[in-house]
Design an enzyme around this catalytic site. Structure first.
Site, PDB file in Angstrom:
ATOM      1  N   ARG A 171      37.032 -97.863 -12.815  1.00 45.67           N
ATOM      2  CA  ARG A 171      36.836 -98.579 -11.562  1.00 45.67           C
ATOM      3  C   ARG A 171      36.115 -99.890 -11.799  1.00 45.67           C
ATOM      4  O   ARG A 171      35.353-100.347 -10.976  1.00 45.67           O
ATOM      5  CB  ARG A 171      36.074 -97.708 -10.547  1.00 45.67           C
ATOM      6  CG  ARG A 171      36.861 -96.459 -10.149  1.00 45.67           C
ATOM      7  CD  ARG A 171      35.968 -95.313  -9.808  1.00 45.67           C
ATOM      8  NE  ARG A 171      35.302 -94.816 -11.009  1.00 45.67           N
ATOM      9  CZ  ARG A 171      34.344 -93.923 -11.007  1.00 45.67           C
ATOM     10  NH1 ARG A 171      33.918 -93.455  -9.883  1.00 45.67           N
ATOM     11  NH2 ARG A 171      33.825 -93.512 -12.135  1.00 45.67           N
TER      12      ARG A 171
ATOM     13  N   ARG B  48      42.172 -98.523  -4.404  1.00 46.29           N
ATOM     14  CA  ARG B  48      41.574 -97.191  -4.309  1.00 46.29           C
ATOM     15  C   ARG B  48      40.911 -96.981  -2.948  1.00 46.29           C
ATOM     16  O   ARG B  48      40.883 -95.863  -2.428  1.00 46.29           O
ATOM     17  CB  ARG B  48      40.581 -97.042  -5.457  1.00 46.29           C
ATOM     18  CG  ARG B  48      39.912 -95.732  -5.615  1.00 46.29           C
ATOM     19  CD  ARG B  48      40.845 -94.616  -6.003  1.00 46.29           C
ATOM     20  NE  ARG B  48      40.027 -93.430  -6.131  1.00 46.29           N
ATOM     21  CZ  ARG B  48      39.621 -92.697  -5.102  1.00 46.29           C
ATOM     22  NH1 ARG B  48      40.031 -92.988  -3.892  1.00 46.29           N
ATOM     23  NH2 ARG B  48      38.833 -91.660  -5.294  1.00 46.29           N
TER      24      ARG B  48
ATOM     25  N   ASP C 233      45.784 -88.386 -14.317  1.00 47.03           N
ATOM     26  CA  ASP C 233      44.537 -87.793 -14.769  1.00 47.03           C
ATOM     27  C   ASP C 233      44.898 -86.585 -15.632  1.00 47.03           C
ATOM     28  O   ASP C 233      46.037 -86.101 -15.580  1.00 47.03           O
ATOM     29  CB  ASP C 233      43.655 -87.385 -13.584  1.00 47.03           C
ATOM     30  CG  ASP C 233      42.224 -87.112 -14.044  1.00 47.03           C
ATOM     31  OD1 ASP C 233      41.471 -88.080 -14.225  1.00 47.03           O
ATOM     32  OD2 ASP C 233      41.879 -85.938 -14.253  1.00 47.03           O
TER      33      ASP C 233
ATOM     34  N   TYR D 247      37.386 -77.270 -17.406  1.00 48.51           N
ATOM     35  CA  TYR D 247      37.430 -77.666 -15.991  1.00 48.51           C
ATOM     36  C   TYR D 247      37.877 -76.504 -15.110  1.00 48.51           C
ATOM     37  O   TYR D 247      37.338 -76.292 -14.018  1.00 48.51           O
ATOM     38  CB  TYR D 247      38.361 -78.871 -15.787  1.00 48.51           C
ATOM     39  CG  TYR D 247      37.694 -80.172 -16.139  1.00 48.51           C
ATOM     40  CD1 TYR D 247      36.796 -80.774 -15.262  1.00 48.51           C
ATOM     41  CD2 TYR D 247      37.936 -80.803 -17.363  1.00 48.51           C
ATOM     42  CE1 TYR D 247      36.158 -81.963 -15.593  1.00 48.51           C
ATOM     43  CE2 TYR D 247      37.308 -81.993 -17.696  1.00 48.51           C
ATOM     44  CZ  TYR D 247      36.423 -82.564 -16.807  1.00 48.51           C
ATOM     45  OH  TYR D 247      35.779 -83.730 -17.130  1.00 48.51           O
TER      46      TYR D 247
ATOM     47  N   ARG E 127      40.385 -96.567 -19.082  1.00 47.78           N
ATOM     48  CA  ARG E 127      39.400 -96.962 -18.083  1.00 47.78           C
ATOM     49  C   ARG E 127      39.010 -95.792 -17.192  1.00 47.78           C
ATOM     50  O   ARG E 127      38.369 -95.964 -16.179  1.00 47.78           O
ATOM     51  CB  ARG E 127      39.926 -98.160 -17.322  1.00 47.78           C
ATOM     52  CG  ARG E 127      40.550 -97.796 -16.013  1.00 47.78           C
ATOM     53  CD  ARG E 127      41.561 -98.796 -15.658  1.00 47.78           C
ATOM     54  NE  ARG E 127      42.818 -98.080 -15.758  1.00 47.78           N
ATOM     55  CZ  ARG E 127      43.924 -98.485 -15.228  1.00 47.78           C
ATOM     56  NH1 ARG E 127      44.005 -99.637 -14.664  1.00 47.78           N
ATOM     57  NH2 ARG E 127      45.000 -97.755 -15.315  1.00 47.78           N
TER      58      ARG E 127
HETATM   59  O1  CP3 Z   1      42.644 -95.387 -18.314  1.00 47.58           O
HETATM   60  C1  CP3 Z   1      43.220 -94.972 -17.317  1.00 47.58           C
HETATM   61  O2  CP3 Z   1      42.962 -95.326 -16.149  1.00 47.58           O
HETATM   62  C2  CP3 Z   1      44.319 -93.982 -17.528  1.00 47.58           C
HETATM   63  C3  CP3 Z   1      44.314 -92.869 -16.610  1.00 47.58           C
HETATM   64  C4  CP3 Z   1      43.258 -91.804 -16.816  1.00 47.58           C
HETATM   65  C5  CP3 Z   1      42.380 -91.341 -15.784  1.00 47.58           C
HETATM   66  N1  CP3 Z   1      41.716 -90.260 -16.259  1.00 47.58           N
HETATM   67  C6  CP3 Z   1      42.260 -91.917 -14.410  1.00 47.58           C
HETATM   68  C7  CP3 Z   1      41.029 -91.636 -13.628  1.00 47.58           C
HETATM   69  C8  CP3 Z   1      43.018 -91.035 -17.946  1.00 47.58           C
HETATM   70  C9  CP3 Z   1      43.611 -91.159 -19.342  1.00 47.58           C
HETATM   71  C10 CP3 Z   1      42.064 -90.036 -17.578  1.00 47.58           C
HETATM   72  C11 CP3 Z   1      41.624 -88.975 -18.497  1.00 47.58           C
HETATM   73  C12 CP3 Z   1      40.589 -88.019 -18.072  1.00 47.58           C
HETATM   74  N2  CP3 Z   1      40.300 -87.543 -16.819  1.00 47.58           N
HETATM   75  C13 CP3 Z   1      39.729 -87.363 -18.997  1.00 47.58           C
HETATM   76  C14 CP3 Z   1      39.763 -87.516 -20.503  1.00 47.58           C
HETATM   77  C15 CP3 Z   1      39.083 -88.747 -20.951  1.00 47.58           C
HETATM   78  C16 CP3 Z   1      37.589 -88.754 -20.775  1.00 47.58           C
HETATM   79  O3  CP3 Z   1      37.099 -89.646 -20.068  1.00 47.58           O
HETATM   80  O4  CP3 Z   1      36.906 -87.915 -21.339  1.00 47.58           O
HETATM   81  C17 CP3 Z   1      38.884 -86.528 -18.242  1.00 47.58           C
HETATM   82  C18 CP3 Z   1      37.783 -85.650 -18.801  1.00 47.58           C
HETATM   83  C19 CP3 Z   1      39.261 -86.636 -16.873  1.00 47.58           C
HETATM   84  C20 CP3 Z   1      38.688 -85.914 -15.695  1.00 47.58           C
HETATM   85  C21 CP3 Z   1      38.133 -86.847 -14.678  1.00 47.58           C
HETATM   86  N3  CP3 Z   1      38.889 -87.650 -13.859  1.00 47.58           N
HETATM   87  C22 CP3 Z   1      36.770 -87.086 -14.350  1.00 47.58           C
HETATM   88  C23 CP3 Z   1      35.608 -86.418 -15.020  1.00 47.58           C
HETATM   89  C24 CP3 Z   1      36.753 -88.037 -13.300  1.00 47.58           C
HETATM   90  C25 CP3 Z   1      35.559 -88.531 -12.520  1.00 47.58           C
HETATM   91  C26 CP3 Z   1      34.840 -89.583 -13.277  1.00 47.58           C
HETATM   92  C27 CP3 Z   1      33.698 -90.177 -12.505  1.00 47.58           C
HETATM   93  O5  CP3 Z   1      32.749 -90.602 -13.162  1.00 47.58           O
HETATM   94  O6  CP3 Z   1      33.740 -90.248 -11.271  1.00 47.58           O
HETATM   95  C28 CP3 Z   1      38.093 -88.408 -13.048  1.00 47.58           C
HETATM   96  C29 CP3 Z   1      38.536 -89.396 -12.052  1.00 47.58           C
HETATM   97  C30 CP3 Z   1      39.379 -90.543 -12.565  1.00 47.58           C
HETATM   98  N4  CP3 Z   1      40.457 -90.412 -13.394  1.00 47.58           N
HETATM   99  C31 CP3 Z   1      39.238 -91.927 -12.213  1.00 47.58           C
HETATM  100  C32 CP3 Z   1      40.280 -92.607 -12.867  1.00 47.58           C
HETATM  101  C33 CP3 Z   1      40.600 -94.078 -12.765  1.00 47.58           C
HETATM  102  C34 CP3 Z   1      38.220 -92.493 -11.218  1.00 47.58           C
HETATM  103  C35 CP3 Z   1      38.593 -91.986  -9.882  1.00 47.58           C
HETATM  104  C36 CP3 Z   1      38.320 -92.885  -8.730  1.00 47.58           C
HETATM  105  O7  CP3 Z   1      38.879 -93.976  -8.624  1.00 47.58           O
HETATM  106  O8  CP3 Z   1      37.566 -92.448  -7.857  1.00 47.58           O
END
Ligand code: CP3
Length: 317
Positions: A9, A18, A54, A132, A5
């Site tokens: 969110r 959050r 993350d 990144y 996910r």
């Molecule tokens: O499914 C899960 O919740 C497991 C935990 C998880 C997160 N990020 C939590 C998160 C996992 C497995 C990830 C992987 C991740 N993070 C990747 C690889 C997978 C993919 O989507 O390509 C990447 C590239 C990231 C880097 C990252 N983290 C980005 C680009 C963002 C912002 C995204 C956005 O659109 O705002 C995050 C933030 C993030 N990581 C959130 C979550 C639940 C949202 C943060 C919030 O609540 O504000």
């Protein structure tokens, strides 16, 4: 069947938690990371859970300073520009620096064991993490990353090695803490041409996977998106499974990847987002393709998008 996910969110109970905590605090407080990990499992009958963390926070153990900015996404305050930046990176003390995630895994596993639900651990792949670190946050066309690769080749390879020194102990310690499988996220690999993937990415992945496999028999899954044009290269990776996106059909992936490997995927998250009327037939189609292909795990091709109605997840299951 399980779902990532990230960027999600989509659950009101996540947004509620959050709103009261910074992203990094959620990740670094084992009880909170446990809570977020469990949220979707309380709602849906999923077959697996993924630890809440993350791919970027482990970089802090290399001395990378980062945060998740409201409405903007991840930001790195000291991006990598040259070889001396890489030489200045800290040697990670994985067990201490990232103990919060290992503790969160232990909490989750003790709760999930009774339910017979395995927990996935994960890490970013060297290439995607490098992107990144070099871009400094939100990724676009990877201009800086590619320029770095093409102009500072030996520094590029050094950076990959430094990341592998983090990723191998980090993933192994997740297994020690009770994770059942590790998924390596190479979300941005599809931005490269096959020739550059082969030259700058593949050898380091082989090195990483070799080290992992010599240390454990636990399964490893390689996740990538946009890589339909280089599955014949990706196939060389000695992992147990491949997660693919919607740009390749399951049957085509099976044809290229051969009969042995697990294939995971590949519902378009935008189809999961709705409308409800279109969704069931598409899930059915993928499940049928998966049954035909064998060794198949139903999943999304990428993470759930925030506007997805939770009800749609129930429909897909
Ligand atoms: O499914 C899960 O919740 C497991 C935990 C998880 C997160 N990020 C939590 C998160 C996992 C497995 C990830 C992987 C991740 N993070 C990747 C690889 C997978 C993919 O989507 O390509 C990447 C590239 C990231 C880097 C990252 N983290 C980005 C680009 C963002 C912002 C995204 C956005 O659109 O705002 C995050 C933030 C993030 N990581 C959130 C979550 C639940 C949202 C943060 C919030 O609540 O504000």
């Amino acid at each position: 069947c399980w779902f990532m996910r990230q960027a999600g969110r989509y659950l009101p109970e996540y947004r509620e938690l959050r709103a009261r905590h910074r992203m990094l605090d959620l990740i670094r407080t084992p009880e909170l990371a446990f809570e977020v990990t469990m949220q979707p499992l309380r709602r849906f009958e999923l077959d697996a859970a993924i630890i809440f963390a993350d791919i970027l926070n482990p970089l802090m153990s290399l001395g990378i300073e980062l945060d998740f900015i409201e409405g903007e996404g991840p930001k790195i305050f000291n991006p990598i520009a040259c070889e001396s930046d890489i030489k200045a990176l800290k040697r990670p003390q994985v067990e201490d620096d990232l103990s919060y995630t290992f503790d969160a895994i232990k909490l989750c596993v003790s709760e999930l064991q009774g339910k017979n639900v395995p927990l996935l651990g994960f890490s970013g792949a060297p290439f995607t993490l490098s992107a990144y670190m070099i871009e400094g946050g939100k990724l676009g066309d990877l201009l800086k990353t590619k320029l770095f690769m093409f102009s500072q080749e030996s520094a590029w390879h050094l950076l990959q090695e430094r990341l592998i020194e983090l990723i191998v102990p980090y993933t192994l310690e997740q297994l020690n803490s009770g994770a059942a499988v590790i998924q390596i996220f190479d979300s941005w690999a599809g931005f490269l041409a096959a020739a550059e993937y082969e030259k700058f990415v593949l050898p380091h992945l082989k090195n990483l996977i070799g080290q992992f496999k010599r240390a454990t028999s636990s399964p490893l899954v390689y996740f990538s998106t946009g890589t339909a044009g280089m599955l014949d290269l990706i196939k060389q990776l000695p992992v147990d499974g491949f997660s693919i996106d919607w740009r390749t059909s399951i049957s085509e992936a099976r044809r290229i990847l051969g009969p042995e490997k697990i294939i995971q995927g590949n519902l378009d998250p935008l189809i999961l987002a709705g409308p409800e009327s279109y969704l069931p037939a598409q899930v059915e189609r993928i499940v049928m393709e998966g049954k035909k292909a064998g060794k198949f795990i139903f999943n999304l091709g990428h993470g759930i998008i925030p506007s997805t109605p939770p009800q749609n997840v129930a429909i897909a299951l």
